[in-house]
Design a protein around this motif. Structure first.
Motif, short mmCIF file in Angstrom:
data_model
loop_
_atom_site.label_atom_id
_atom_site.label_comp_id
_atom_site.label_asym_id
_atom_site.label_seq_id
_atom_site.Cartn_x
_atom_site.Cartn_y
_atom_site.Cartn_z
N ALA B 220 -2.56 12.67 0.58
CA ALA B 220 -1.26 11.95 0.60
C ALA B 220 -1.17 11.40 1.71
CB ALA B 220 -0.22 13.19 0.83
N ARG B 222 -3.71 9.46 2.91
CA ARG B 222 -4.29 8.13 2.24
C ARG B 222 -3.45 7.52 1.40
NH1 ARG B 222 -9.53 9.53 -0.20
NH2 ARG B 222 -8.41 11.82 0.09
N ALA B 223 -2.50 8.24 0.75
CA ALA B 223 -1.64 7.27 -0.12
C ALA B 223 -0.57 6.56 0.90
CB ALA B 223 -0.95 8.22 -1.27
N ARG B 225 -1.02 5.46 3.63
CA ARG B 225 -1.80 4.35 4.28
C ARG B 225 -1.84 3.04 3.19
NH1 ARG B 225 -8.06 5.15 4.74
NH2 ARG B 225 -7.69 5.21 2.17
N ASP B 226 -2.23 3.46 2.16
CA ASP B 226 -2.52 2.47 1.26
C ASP B 226 -1.07 1.72 0.49
OD1 ASP B 226 -5.15 3.12 0.87
OD2 ASP B 226 -5.25 3.26 -1.28
N ASP B 227 0.03 2.55 0.40
CA ASP B 227 1.40 1.96 0.25
C ASP B 227 2.32 3.01 0.29
OD1 ASP B 227 3.40 0.83 -1.49
OD2 ASP B 227 2.08 -0.24 -2.58
N ALA B 231 3.69 5.73 -2.43
CA ALA B 231 3.50 7.20 -2.23
C ALA B 231 4.96 7.82 -2.13
CB ALA B 231 3.02 7.20 -0.51
#
Ligand SMILES: Nc1ncnc2c1ncn2[C@@H]1O[C@H](COP(=O)(O)OP(=O)(O)O)[C@@H](O)[C@H]1O
Ligand SMILES: [Mg+2]
Lengths: 269, 385
Positions: B220, B222-223, B225-227, B231
């Protein structure tokens, strides 16, 4: 107008961005098990409608209800997803640095019965295994299982769209909102998408609300269609009624030929 | 079938990884028994392991969750003070708190409990900062944490709370790493553990962080962080998860601060400057945002370079070149800055990027080399035929 098994309803919704009225007094409803399309020219306010439903924007006025009860103002998008409304994005938003499988697992996180302690110390392995198995099943359905350990951003465009749909399904929704799922897909993939949308509706007992520019696809799968132009609802009805509606032809369908050619380049959100 | 094979393979890799880590610990233990205690190596190993923990804790936030925080020194300060305050033996309190009548606190707790308290105190402060700041969309966290760290530094030297913090005077005489060395009746050390102990504590903490990162919650993070928008649309409660990452990161920064206090044997609030945070940020960037092993390598490299290899640049002779005119106090920092600039320019993503050094990677590297050779041999074979 709304039946008793209406899943999603919008009443007198208006959304203003400063001086721009993106949505002007829109009312619509989506009933259980239906596939309903929202169409209209670029900038008509379709994506904005999705963003209001999912809590990304707070409506200027009006009401969104889910399963018969109104969604309060200021409820965050994650809570709305938890209620049972999932979505995909017009401009793909996968978790690019994570693997295909991890993308699905993130969507499963919300309904996983673990706290940070049990998760860190691997105290509920059975739960973790169950979640993984379900995630792999979803990937299998989308033909993505062989690529489960690949970095999501390395997938071709069409598969990224499928990954987004799989990820949305992983949240266990009642309603799925698809924002131009065929954009960027080749004609073959677009053709398959129609059957695919119907299949996931059967398999997951879903209600589908879809924004799409490919009229073949829309006419083929929709039970009902709403047409938006400059934020205003100009027509609604069955595919047949919409295809012959003079207002719709003037505002949208008449110019669709050129649009169809341009739409792959469309990156507007 | 494939799945079972896959799982077995995974288990083997895990065992190899564990063996690698164990080998490092054994090597540290042996080195400590046979090499002279004054060797610079032990400075690097001790301080490096502590910095590794702090860098990994910062990476959890900046690299894995995508939140930009600059409060590490502040949380380390809290950890160091909590550790010191609650472990100074009663018999030394009168001399340590000499300007404050022996201080206010007159009890001590065991070292392990003090380390946990150090982390917990830092975590509580983080929760208080996060409550207002992490609800904001944009990145106010960096400013808030930086300001917080600077305020803390001043606050802890304040006379009014001197009976607890000893004001601007040093906190001393609390248990340090040398106290772990086992001595015989004559007071001679029979078993050295002063380097192994920080290695073990930092190692356990880093292991916990890795387990977290690889759990559902880590995904969660890292999600986010990615978007962030995606998320949230997938049901990840942004505030809750950001707060969690921030609090856990700060907990381990607090523990790291306590370890640093043990290493330095004295605590002074003034030492926990924002320059310290930048040092750690540098390690994280050099090692690679989103790479735990990168942060660990980065720490040892950084400490070795700044405390050992480049020392000569400040004291007249470097690599056998005697040039007291050039190599004098401060020159080391110049060279260091140049090296860092070069790293940032040529290794944009740090040494490790966002990947990890592990048995799996090594195996893949070997497989690739092997495959190449095999295909070459096959090519030669086909020519022969
Ligand atoms: N966040 C925003 N801020 C300002 N204007 C916006 C925002 N989002 C959408 N709009 C405007 O609202 C109108 C409708 O946009 P959109 O809903 O994306 O159209 P569609 O999806 O039908 O192509 C456009 O004029 C667009 O510029
Ligand atoms: Mg749109």
């Amino acid at each position: 107008m709304a039946n008793k098994n209406t899943v999603l309803a919008i009443d007198n919704l208006t959304m203003k961005f400063g001086g721009v009225t993106a949505i002007d007094d829109l009312s619509l409803h989506v009933d259980e098990g239906e596939i309903v399309a929202l169409i209209g020219p670029n900038g008509a306010g379709k994506t904005t409608a999705f963003n209001v439903i999912t809590g990304v924007y707070e409506a200027t006025s009006g009401l969104v209800s889910f399963d018969g009860s109104p969604i309060q103002k200021g409820v965050t998008p994650d809570k709305i997803t938890k209620l049972g409304i999932a979505r995909t994005f017009q401009n793909i938003r996968i978790f690019g640095s994570m693997t295909v499988l991890e993308n699905i697992l993130v969507a499963k996180h919300m309904r996983t019965k673990q706290n940070v302690f049990t998760a860190t110390f691997r105290l509920s392995r059975a739960e973790e295994r169950r979640v993984r198995r379900e995630a792999e099943e979803l990937l299998d359905d989308q033909g993505l299982l062989q690529m489960k350990d690949e970095t999501a951003s390395s997938l071709p465009y069409g598969l990224q769209r499928h990954l987004e749909i799989a990820r949305a399904l992983a949240t266990d929704p009642k309603v799925i909102l698809l924002d131009e799922p065929a954009a960027g897909m080749n004609p073959q993939e677009t053709l398959e998408l129609a059957a695919f949308v119907k299949r996931i509706r059967e398999k997951h007992g879903l209600t589908v609300f879809i924004i799409e520019h490919h009229m073949d696809l829309v006419m083929q799968i929709s039970d009902r269609i709403y047409v938006l132009d400059f934020g205003k609802l100009i027509a609604n009805g069955t595919p047949k009624q919409i295809q012959t509606n003079k207002k719709v032809i003037d505002a949208y369908l008449g110019s669709i030929e050129e649009d169809e050619l341009e739409e792959t380049a469309d990156v507007k959100s | 079938m494939n799945n079972i094979k896959h799982r077995r393979q995974k288990r083997i890799l895990t065992i190899v990884n564990a063996a690698l880590v164990l080998a490092i610990f054994v090597a540290v233990f042996i080195a400590e028994q046979v090499l002279p205690q004054t060797s610079m190596l032990f400075v690097v190993l001790k301080k490096g392991s502590i910095y590794a923990l702090i860098a990994v804790s910062m990476n959890l936030l900046n690299g894995f969750t995508g939140l930009f925080s600059l409060g590490q020194a502040g949380f380390m300060l809290i950890g160091a003070y909590v550790y010191g305050i609650f472990t100074i033996p009663e018999e030394f309190r009168q001399s340590v708190y000499q300007y404050f009548d022996g201080g206010l606190i007159h009890f001590t707790v065991p070292i392990v409990i003090a380390l946990v308290m150090a982390g917990a105190a830092a975590a509580i402060f983080a929760a208080l900062i996060g409550l207002p700041v992490l609800r904001l969309k944009s990145d106010y966290l960096a400013i808030a944490t930086l300001g917080f760290a600077e305020i803390l530094r001043a606050l802890f030297q304040w006379k009014i709370i001197g009976p607890v913090t000893n004001g601007s005077n040093l906190l001393r005489k609390f248990p340090n790493f040398n106290d772990f060395n086992i001595k015989n009746a004559d007071g001679q050390v029979v078993l050295y553990l002063s380097t192994l102990v920080p290695f073990i504590v930092a190692g356990v903490c880093i292991l916990l962080i890795v387990l977290l990162i690889r759990s559902s919650y880590g995904r969660a993070f890292r999600a986010i962080r990615d978007d962030e928008i995606a998320a949230e649309a997938m049901g990840v409660n942004l505030f809750k998860h950001k707060q969690l990452a921030f609090v856990i990161s700060s907990f381990f920064a607090g523990v790291g601060g306590a370890l640093l206090a043990m290493y330095q044997m004295a605590i002074q609030a003034n030492a926990f400057t924002s320059a310290m945070t930048y040092e750690i940020l540098l390690i994280v960037v050099i090692g690679g945002l989103g790479s735990v092993t990168g942060s660990c390598f980065g720490s040892f490299l950084f400490i070795a370079a700044s405390e050992w290899w480049l020392r000569g640049l400040d004291s007249g002779a470097f690599l056998g070149i005697n040039a007291p005119g050039v190599f004098r106090a401060g020159f080391r920092k110049v060279v260091f800055a140049v090296i860092i600039m070069a790293v940032v320019l040529f290794y944009r993503k740090g040494i490790m990027g966002d990947s990890e050094f592990s048995a799996k990677r090594i195996a893949e590297r070997f497989r690739r080399i092997f495959m190449k050779r095999k295909s070459k041999i096959e090519a030669v074979d086909s020519i022969d035929n």
